[in-house]
Design an enzyme around this catalytic site. Sequence first.
Site, PDB file in Angstrom:
ATOM      1  N   HIS A   1       0.820  -1.215   0.000  1.00  0.00           N
ATOM      2  CA  HIS A   1       0.000   0.000   0.000  1.00  0.00           C
ATOM      3  C   HIS A   1       0.856   1.267   0.000  1.00  0.00           C
ATOM      4  O   HIS A   1       0.400   2.342  -0.390  1.00  0.00           O
ATOM      5  CB  HIS A   1      -0.927  -0.004   1.211  1.00  0.00           C
ATOM      6  CG  HIS A   1      -2.188   0.783   0.996  1.00  0.00           C
ATOM      7  ND1 HIS A   1      -2.260   1.894   0.177  1.00  0.00           N
ATOM      8  CD2 HIS A   1      -3.445   0.622   1.481  1.00  0.00           C
ATOM      9  CE1 HIS A   1      -3.481   2.379   0.188  1.00  0.00           C
ATOM     10  NE2 HIS A   1      -4.228   1.619   0.969  1.00  0.00           N
TER      11      HIS A   1
ATOM     12  N   ASP B   1     -10.551  -8.843 -17.363  1.00  0.00           N
ATOM     13  CA  ASP B   1     -10.897  -9.948 -18.254  1.00  0.00           C
ATOM     14  C   ASP B   1      -9.671 -10.288 -19.078  1.00  0.00           C
ATOM     15  O   ASP B   1      -9.295  -9.570 -19.996  1.00  0.00           O
ATOM     16  CB  ASP B   1     -12.070  -9.535 -19.150  1.00  0.00           C
ATOM     17  CG  ASP B   1     -12.494 -10.630 -20.117  1.00  0.00           C
ATOM     18  OD1 ASP B   1     -11.809 -11.670 -20.196  1.00  0.00           O
ATOM     19  OD2 ASP B   1     -13.501 -10.430 -20.816  1.00  0.00           O
TER      20      ASP B   1
END
Length: 408
Positions: free
Chosen positions: A157, A346
């Site tokens: 992070h 995808d």
Amino acid sequence: MAGEEEVQVVESCFVTPAVDTLRKALWLSALDLMLANRGYTPLVHFYRRCPGTETTDDFFSVTKLKTALGKALVGFYPMAGRLRVDADGRLEIDCNSKGMLFLVARSQLTIDDFSDLKPSPRLRRLFVPQMLSAEVCATQVTFFKCGGVALGTAVHHGTMDGISTFHFFQTWSTFSRDGDRAVINLSQPLGAVVNEVFTLRKDQLSTLKRICGGSGVSTFSAVSAHLWQCMCLARQLPPNSTTRLAFAANIRRAMTPPFPDGYFGNAVINVSVADEARGIASGDLAYIAHRIKDTLGRVDDELVRSAVDYLELDQAKRDNSPAIGNLLATDMRVVSWLSMPLYDVDFSWGKPLAVLRAESNRGGFAHLVDSAHGDGSVHIVMCIDATILKEFKRLLYAKFESMVYSKF
């Protein structure tokens, strides 16, 4: 319950950028360093096998994924580097192209073994790489016996926020799906805690926004106001105690000049709203939602630069130990992943069935996530004190039930 032995790593390697990239030390801003002690964010994407691929080995081809990842790392070259501390003791990224850790695993489990789709230590343990070195990011592709796949990723992070992270996933998956034809679109301690997922339907969200003031109030402000009020009531806070709602503000368009599309790093600052518990527990939701909206509206170039200056001055005395434990018993934090391209990952084998944090263990945290079905609903992934879960759930839905009954 299945054990870790049912997920076996069968391949481990480092994927490097497809072409030579810039080699340098990348300075981390005060906004990055503010989040560095959060460590690695564990994410997991679940995919069911595409119809028609049952008899082929092409579904989530490891070779195809590695090739696409190498191309994505050209633009996201810091992710192929390593974290290190400079001569002044400040964390930075050594952009050395050593590569991103890539693991392949196989499992006797099925996707349906995780049908509740809740964050858990087990989910992280099984599907997210263990970070033992100084990698910026690592990923693990796990093939289930049912033919499905879990794509688990650990992202530090201190190097990038959610918008940057999901931009990376978009880029990687686009290269996998479209190859060299790819055109990248830039999208904008309380006791034991448990994880639970609640869903607010589109009609419930519309009702909530109407209560909070109508079209001028965002979904984030309306839902956050409702969650804060329900949490104060479920916790039965003393009326005169101070309660705080914390959340992150995206500063990409608040700066002068604005950050460029595709900015890599953390471009958020933490802001909060505080009030007496009695005012939140029994107050008007429209008032609470507008407090949240007004706080976000005050985030401008001047405020951000002041915050960065403060963080720079405070860096020397800040405790950089890992962020663990729950929030204060009076506080909560809402993290918005709304409108992020979570489901645009995808790789050419269909969109993910679900995307979520693999583990969430800090009480008082809520993540807002759009539904994968595109039906306008929102999932609320809560890490909450087990003792108040039942009452919180009752309060969360009671407002909508009372409105249904009032029509008769």
